[in-house]
Design a protein around this motif. Structure first.
Motif, PDB file in Angstrom:
ATOM      1  N   UNK A  64      -3.166  -7.635 -12.426  1.00 32.00           N
ATOM      2  CA  UNK A  64      -2.962  -6.523 -13.304  1.00 32.00           C
ATOM      3  C   UNK A  64      -2.600  -7.126 -14.657  1.00 32.00           C
ATOM      4  N   UNK A  65      -3.406  -6.890 -15.649  1.00 31.11           N
ATOM      5  CA  UNK A  65      -3.166  -7.438 -16.969  1.00 31.11           C
ATOM      6  C   UNK A  65      -2.519  -6.388 -17.864  1.00 31.11           C
ATOM      7  N   UNK A  66      -1.309  -6.684 -18.303  1.00 35.15           N
ATOM      8  CA  UNK A  66      -0.551  -5.817 -19.204  1.00 35.15           C
ATOM      9  C   UNK A  66      -0.570  -4.359 -18.741  1.00 35.15           C
ATOM     10  N   UNK A  67       0.307  -3.997 -17.810  1.00 34.26           N
ATOM     11  CA  UNK A  67       0.279  -2.652 -17.222  1.00 34.26           C
ATOM     12  C   UNK A  67       0.678  -1.515 -18.157  1.00 34.26           C
ATOM     13  N   UNK A  68       0.949  -1.815 -19.411  1.00 37.45           N
ATOM     14  CA  UNK A  68       1.244  -0.749 -20.365  1.00 37.45           C
ATOM     15  C   UNK A  68       0.005  -0.464 -21.200  1.00 37.45           C
ATOM     16  N   UNK A  69       0.022   0.621 -21.899  1.00 39.66           N
ATOM     17  CA  UNK A  69      -1.104   1.009 -22.747  1.00 39.66           C
ATOM     18  C   UNK A  69      -0.723   0.691 -24.188  1.00 39.66           C
ATOM     19  N   UNK A  70      -1.189  -0.456 -24.683  1.00 41.40           N
ATOM     20  CA  UNK A  70      -0.900  -0.847 -26.064  1.00 41.40           C
ATOM     21  C   UNK A  70       0.577  -0.983 -26.366  1.00 41.40           C
ATOM     22  N   UNK A  71       1.376  -1.363 -25.380  1.00 43.17           N
ATOM     23  CA  UNK A  71       2.807  -1.529 -25.597  1.00 43.17           C
ATOM     24  C   UNK A  71       3.574  -0.229 -25.720  1.00 43.17           C
ATOM     25  N   UNK A  72       2.950   0.881 -25.367  1.00 48.52           N
ATOM     26  CA  UNK A  72       3.604   2.184 -25.444  1.00 48.52           C
ATOM     27  C   UNK A  72       4.025   2.637 -24.051  1.00 48.52           C
ATOM     28  N   UNK A  73       4.952   3.570 -24.007  1.00 48.98           N
ATOM     29  CA  UNK A  73       5.386   4.107 -22.720  1.00 48.98           C
ATOM     30  C   UNK A  73       4.224   4.835 -22.049  1.00 48.98           C
ATOM     31  N   UNK A  74       4.222   4.784 -20.742  1.00 52.40           N
ATOM     32  CA  UNK A  74       3.166   5.444 -19.978  1.00 52.40           C
ATOM     33  C   UNK A  74       3.466   6.930 -19.811  1.00 52.40           C
ATOM     34  N   UNK A  75       2.439   7.712 -19.559  1.00 50.87           N
ATOM     35  CA  UNK A  75       2.620   9.137 -19.284  1.00 50.87           C
ATOM     36  C   UNK A  75       3.237   9.279 -17.890  1.00 50.87           C
ATOM     37  N   UNK A  76       3.810  10.427 -17.579  1.00 54.05           N
ATOM     38  CA  UNK A  76       4.361  10.617 -16.226  1.00 54.05           C
ATOM     39  C   UNK A  76       3.321  10.371 -15.126  1.00 54.05           C
ATOM     40  N   UNK A  77       2.084  10.799 -15.333  1.00 50.88           N
ATOM     41  CA  UNK A  77       1.031  10.559 -14.352  1.00 50.88           C
ATOM     42  C   UNK A  77       0.774   9.060 -14.182  1.00 50.88           C
ATOM     43  N   UNK A  78       0.668   8.340 -15.298  1.00 53.15           N
ATOM     44  CA  UNK A  78       0.423   6.898 -15.239  1.00 53.15           C
ATOM     45  C   UNK A  78       1.586   6.171 -14.559  1.00 53.15           C
ATOM     46  N   UNK A  79       2.820   6.580 -14.868  1.00 52.35           N
ATOM     47  CA  UNK A  79       3.993   5.973 -14.235  1.00 52.35           C
ATOM     48  C   UNK A  79       3.956   6.160 -12.723  1.00 52.35           C
ATOM     49  N   UNK A  80       3.649   7.369 -12.282  1.00 53.17           N
ATOM     50  CA  UNK A  80       3.608   7.664 -10.852  1.00 53.17           C
ATOM     51  C   UNK A  80       2.486   6.880 -10.164  1.00 53.17           C
ATOM     52  N   UNK A  81       1.323   6.835 -10.782  1.00 51.74           N
ATOM     53  CA  UNK A  81       0.194   6.121 -10.198  1.00 51.74           C
ATOM     54  C   UNK A  81       0.483   4.622 -10.099  1.00 51.74           C
ATOM     55  N   UNK A  82       1.019   4.045 -11.170  1.00 59.65           N
ATOM     56  CA  UNK A  82       1.362   2.624 -11.176  1.00 59.65           C
ATOM     57  C   UNK A  82       2.402   2.324 -10.106  1.00 59.65           C
ATOM     58  N   UNK A  83       3.427   3.164 -10.012  1.00 57.87           N
ATOM     59  CA  UNK A  83       4.460   2.972  -8.988  1.00 57.87           C
ATOM     60  C   UNK A  83       3.850   3.013  -7.592  1.00 57.87           C
ATOM     61  N   UNK A  84       2.982   3.951  -7.331  1.00 55.35           N
ATOM     62  CA  UNK A  84       2.374   4.074  -5.997  1.00 55.35           C
ATOM     63  C   UNK A  84       1.564   2.839  -5.627  1.00 55.35           C
ATOM     64  N   UNK A  85       0.805   2.316  -6.581  1.00 52.98           N
ATOM     65  CA  UNK A  85       0.004   1.114  -6.323  1.00 52.98           C
ATOM     66  C   UNK A  85       0.922  -0.072  -6.032  1.00 52.98           C
ATOM     67  N   UNK A  86       1.920  -0.274  -6.880  1.00 51.42           N
ATOM     68  CA  UNK A  86       2.842  -1.392  -6.707  1.00 51.42           C
ATOM     69  C   UNK A  86       3.635  -1.246  -5.415  1.00 51.42           C
ATOM     70  N   UNK A  87       4.133  -0.052  -5.142  1.00 51.69           N
ATOM     71  CA  UNK A  87       4.929   0.178  -3.944  1.00 51.69           C
ATOM     72  C   UNK A  87       4.117  -0.039  -2.673  1.00 51.69           C
ATOM     73  N   UNK A  88       2.876   0.436  -2.658  1.00 51.49           N
ATOM     74  CA  UNK A  88       2.022   0.263  -1.485  1.00 51.49           C
ATOM     75  C   UNK A  88       1.794  -1.222  -1.191  1.00 51.49           C
ATOM     76  N   UNK A  89       1.485  -1.987  -2.228  1.00 50.47           N
ATOM     77  CA  UNK A  89       1.261  -3.424  -2.033  1.00 50.47           C
ATOM     78  C   UNK A  89       2.557  -4.113  -1.627  1.00 50.47           C
ATOM     79  N   UNK A  90       3.659  -3.698  -2.204  1.00 51.34           N
ATOM     80  CA  UNK A  90       4.960  -4.291  -1.883  1.00 51.34           C
ATOM     81  C   UNK A  90       5.330  -4.042  -0.428  1.00 51.34           C
ATOM     82  N   UNK A  91       5.158  -2.819   0.045  1.00 53.24           N
ATOM     83  CA  UNK A  91       5.523  -2.485   1.427  1.00 53.24           C
ATOM     84  C   UNK A  91       4.677  -3.236   2.448  1.00 53.24           C
ATOM     85  N   UNK A  92       3.440  -3.544   2.090  1.00 48.42           N
ATOM     86  CA  UNK A  92       2.561  -4.282   2.994  1.00 48.42           C
ATOM     87  C   UNK A  92       2.555  -5.785   2.697  1.00 48.42           C
TER      88      UNK A  92
END
Length: 75
Positions: A1-29
């Protein structure tokens, strides 16, 4: 994953949730996640991607700080 932010700006709530789900899924497995980001402090990245996602990225992580000068010529 290269630079998980969008141009150094905060992510939208949807982007935050999606990123968390991807990271959490990989972490749990116990799947690897290779991430690069351009920040001076981890707290800067944590504020951009959310504390929970940052915590999952840091779990069992090997972190390398690279601080060499940029090859880009200022315009």
């Amino acid at each position: 994953m290269s630079d998980p932010t969008v141009g150094g700006q905060s992510l939208t709530p949807f982007q935050l949730e999606f990123l968390y789900r991807v990271i959490d899924e990989r972490n749990r497995h116990r799947r690897p996640i290779w991430t690069t980001a351009n920040f001076n402090k981890g707290s800067e990245l944590a504020s951009m991607i959310g504390a929970a996602a940052f915590d999952r990225l840091r779990d069992r992580a090997v972190s390398h700080h690279c601080s060499w000068p940029s090859w880009r010529v200022p315009t």
